[in-house]
Design an enzyme around this catalytic site. Structure first.
Site, PDB file in Angstrom:
ATOM      1  N   ASP A  55     -44.135  63.378  37.990  1.00 18.80           N
ATOM      2  CA  ASP A  55     -44.192  62.108  37.277  1.00 18.80           C
ATOM      3  C   ASP A  55     -42.949  61.317  37.688  1.00 18.80           C
ATOM      4  O   ASP A  55     -41.871  61.497  37.127  1.00 18.80           O
ATOM      5  CB  ASP A  55     -44.224  62.372  35.769  1.00 18.80           C
ATOM      6  CG  ASP A  55     -44.251  61.079  34.958  1.00 18.80           C
ATOM      7  OD1 ASP A  55     -44.100  59.990  35.556  1.00 18.80           O
ATOM      8  OD2 ASP A  55     -44.414  61.162  33.723  1.00 18.80           O
ATOM      9  N   LYS A  66     -43.676  51.748  36.520  1.00 18.09           N
ATOM     10  CA  LYS A  66     -42.415  51.080  36.178  1.00 18.09           C
ATOM     11  C   LYS A  66     -41.915  50.077  37.233  1.00 18.09           C
ATOM     12  O   LYS A  66     -42.251  48.910  37.145  1.00 18.09           O
ATOM     13  CB  LYS A  66     -41.348  52.124  35.853  1.00 18.09           C
ATOM     14  CG  LYS A  66     -41.648  52.898  34.538  1.00 18.09           C
ATOM     15  CD  LYS A  66     -40.824  52.430  33.374  1.00 18.09           C
ATOM     16  CE  LYS A  66     -41.344  52.858  32.024  1.00 18.09           C
ATOM     17  NZ  LYS A  66     -41.469  54.291  31.780  1.00 18.09           N
ATOM     18  N   TYR A 101     -42.848  51.638  18.783  1.00 16.59           N
ATOM     19  CA  TYR A 101     -41.851  52.633  18.370  1.00 16.59           C
ATOM     20  C   TYR A 101     -41.022  52.149  17.192  1.00 16.59           C
ATOM     21  O   TYR A 101     -39.802  52.289  17.192  1.00 16.59           O
ATOM     22  CB  TYR A 101     -40.900  52.960  19.532  1.00 16.59           C
ATOM     23  CG  TYR A 101     -41.582  53.401  20.806  1.00 16.59           C
ATOM     24  CD1 TYR A 101     -42.376  54.538  20.827  1.00 16.59           C
ATOM     25  CD2 TYR A 101     -41.419  52.680  21.983  1.00 16.59           C
ATOM     26  CE1 TYR A 101     -42.989  54.951  22.001  1.00 16.59           C
ATOM     27  CE2 TYR A 101     -42.030  53.090  23.156  1.00 16.59           C
ATOM     28  CZ  TYR A 101     -42.809  54.224  23.154  1.00 16.59           C
ATOM     29  OH  TYR A 101     -43.413  54.633  24.313  1.00 16.59           O
ATOM     30  N   TYR A 144     -40.978  63.529  29.000  1.00 11.27           N
ATOM     31  CA  TYR A 144     -41.768  62.419  28.446  1.00 11.27           C
ATOM     32  C   TYR A 144     -42.737  61.962  29.525  1.00 11.27           C
ATOM     33  O   TYR A 144     -42.325  61.657  30.647  1.00 11.27           O
ATOM     34  CB  TYR A 144     -40.873  61.255  28.018  1.00 11.27           C
ATOM     35  CG  TYR A 144     -41.696  60.040  27.614  1.00 11.27           C
ATOM     36  CD1 TYR A 144     -42.284  59.981  26.351  1.00 11.27           C
ATOM     37  CD2 TYR A 144     -41.944  59.011  28.507  1.00 11.27           C
ATOM     38  CE1 TYR A 144     -43.090  58.911  25.993  1.00 11.27           C
ATOM     39  CE2 TYR A 144     -42.748  57.923  28.149  1.00 11.27           C
ATOM     40  CZ  TYR A 144     -43.322  57.886  26.898  1.00 11.27           C
ATOM     41  OH  TYR A 144     -44.122  56.841  26.548  1.00 11.27           O
TER      42      TYR A 144
HETATM   43  C1  LIG Z   1     -42.555  55.083  31.044  1.00 13.05           C
HETATM   44  C2  LIG Z   1     -43.010  56.403  31.492  1.00 13.05           C
HETATM   45  C3  LIG Z   1     -44.355  56.808  31.358  1.00 13.05           C
HETATM   46  C4  LIG Z   1     -45.377  55.951  30.659  1.00 13.05           C
HETATM   47  O1  LIG Z   1     -45.590  54.748  31.307  1.00 13.05           O
HETATM   48  P1  LIG Z   1     -46.295  53.543  30.505  1.00 13.05           P
HETATM   49  O2  LIG Z   1     -46.442  52.483  31.543  1.00 13.05           O
HETATM   50  O3  LIG Z   1     -45.354  53.180  29.414  1.00 13.05           O
HETATM   51  O4  LIG Z   1     -47.588  54.037  29.992  1.00 13.05           O
HETATM   52  C5  LIG Z   1     -44.713  58.036  31.844  1.00 13.05           C
HETATM   53  N1  LIG Z   1     -43.834  58.842  32.445  1.00 13.05           N
HETATM   54  C6  LIG Z   1     -42.535  58.496  32.601  1.00 13.05           C
HETATM   55  C7  LIG Z   1     -41.603  59.422  33.287  1.00 13.05           C
HETATM   56  C8  LIG Z   1     -42.075  57.263  32.128  1.00 13.05           C
HETATM   57  O5  LIG Z   1     -40.801  56.917  32.267  1.00 13.05           O
END
Ligand SMILES: *Cc1c(COP(=O)(O)O)cnc(C)c1O
Length: 440
Positions: free
Chosen positions: A255, A284, A33, A161
């Site tokens: 997500d 995460k 980024y 996102y």
């Molecule tokens: C960080 C994140 C992703 C992407 O995860 P990566 O491990 O960086 O590929 C997808 N969705 C959400 C909500 C996120 O916070």
């Protein structure tokens, strides 16, 4: 690391730091980024402990974002380190095709037990983006496997996102997201406003019924839209979306890559709305911020759509490092910590401290919003141009935060102590005040 962080930062001159970074290999790296030509020189991290990051030059910073909100137990938790060490001695990795191992099976069962309803089939991958990719693939094939053709589009929401890979870029916010210039090349999706009022609820309902035969599923980050701007919504709205999606016969994908594992105050954000999505994505904080691991978890009826005599009905996916045993061992140790230590109480304590600590920012000119949910605190500014200046002001206060878009935000480790947390909230308020005072 017991010593207090140094308040005054010696920014000596950018040039010495730049030269040292280049000499160490900076001239061979491509940063995330970042416009490489103008990006500030990255700081060299040397060690971590609890909520502190020690830099190679000896400075110590209080970490306000826990490495993109992954390190929920603080850095270097001895229980996770020990679990990984033991696994490393026995078997660092083995392919998951044809071979299985106890750490993965144990973790799968534990996740199934922790998650609500019949979310019970765990597909392991290696990053959040890929967990979302797999969820999208599952949803499209769910319909195909039942002989339904054409249901290939996704409904997603503005401000969202979901990752940086191709399919996930297509469901991020099309305008404010980081991927706007790929429009036209990415698959076209249906991006709607979050249904915060009756009119928008009607629009969602209308789209879900009118375009039913094109839609494979609806995806949302529950309660907090993270990297798209840390926007928050109430559990009631999430429950309403879930009801609408279900009533119109669609698949709901949550997500929870950011929100999973306590960040919003409950183990999973969906718990607060008392809903069970058809598919959920986790990553995460899954390994306590130590290793790359993610999971896509499906409900029984989703899994059953793939259960067949037909080979082509199988889910054809399998990352090389899927269910890496070291990462699974770390995740199991992390779940042990959620069971043995009062993590959710700590999140409540942090929530109260963020509310109180960030409240003074409300009175600052140019501050658009101050909002808190669980261990997420946000101060939104009217605009935010000079990130290099901001970084320097935070470093001068001995804290590590990394503003993006128009927000200053904190997502600390759940184990952070009161003094360090106060240091973070004070720094955010003071820097917002300096920014407002026209210094920038
Ligand atoms: C960080 C994140 C992703 C992407 O995860 P990566 O491990 O960086 O590929 C997808 N969705 C959400 C909500 C996120 O916070």
């Amino acid at each position: 690391m017991s010593m207090a962080p140094k308040a005054a930062v010696d920014e000596r001159d950018g040039k010495a730091a730049r030269d040292a970074w280049l000499a160490a290999g900076g001239d061979a790296i491509w940063l995330p980024y970042s416009q490489m030509k103008t990006a500030p020189t990255p700081l060299m991290a040397a060690a971590t402990e609890g909520s502190r990051i020690r830099l190679a030059d000896g400075r110590e910073l209080v970490d306000g974002i826990a490495s993109w909100w992954t390190a929920c137990h603080g850095y270097n938790h001895p229980a996770i380190a020990e679990a990984v060490r033991r696994q490393l001695a026995a078997m660092p990795h083995v392919m998951f095709g044809g071979l299985n191992h106890a750490p993965a099976l144990t973790l799968a069962r534990r996740l199934a037990d922790l998650l609500p309803g019949d979310l019970e089939r765990v597909f392991f991958v290696d990053s959040g983006s890929v967990a979302v990719e797999v969820a999208l693939k599952m949803a499209v094939q769910y319909w195909l496997n039942q002989g339904v053709r054409g249901r290939t589009k996704f409904v997603a929401f503005r401000g969202g996102y979901h990752g940086d890979t191709l399919a996930t870029m297509s469901i991020c916010d099309p305008d404010e997201g980081m991927h706007a210039h790929f429009q036209g090349w990415l698959p076209e999706q249906i991006i709607l406003d979050l249904p915060v009022d009756a009119e928008r609820r009607l629009i969602l309902d209308h789209v879900l019924s009118q375009r039913r035969d094109e839609i494979a599923g609806v995806i949302i980050e529950p309660l907090v839209q993270g990297a798209g701007g840390m926007r928050m919504h109430e559990p009631e709205m999430l429950a309403e979306i879930a009801r609408t999606v279900c009533r119109r016969g669609h698949l709901l994908i949550l997500d929870e890559v950011m929100t999973g594992f306590g960040r919003t105050g409950s183990m999973f954000a969906c718990d607060q709305a008392d809903i069970v999505p058809d598919i959920i994505c986790l990553s995460k904080a899954l390994t306590g911020g130590t290793m790359a691991l993610a999971a896509t978890v499906a409900r029984r009826h989703v899994f059953e759509a793939f259960w067949s005599e037909r080979a082509e009905a199988a889910l054809m996916h399998g990352p090389t490092f899927m269910a890496n045993p070291l990462a699974c061992a770390a995740a199991n140790a992390s779940l042990d910590l959620f069971a043995s230590e009062p993590r959710l109480d700590q999140v409540r304590r942090i929530e109260a401290a963020l509310e109180a600590g960030l409240a003074p920012a409300r009175a600052i000119d140019g501050v658009v919003d101050v909002r808190v949910k669980g261990a997420i605190g946000v101060v939104q500014l009217s605009d935010l141009k000079d990130r290099a200046w901001l970084r320097e002001r935070f470093l001068a206060r001995g804290v590590w935060v990394r503003p993006f878009a128009d927000i200053l935000y904190l997502t600390p480790a759940f184990t952070i102590d009161d003094a360090d947390l106060a240091r973070l909230t004070n720094a955010v308020v003071e820097v917002a005040r300096e920014w407002s005072g026209g210094l920038r």
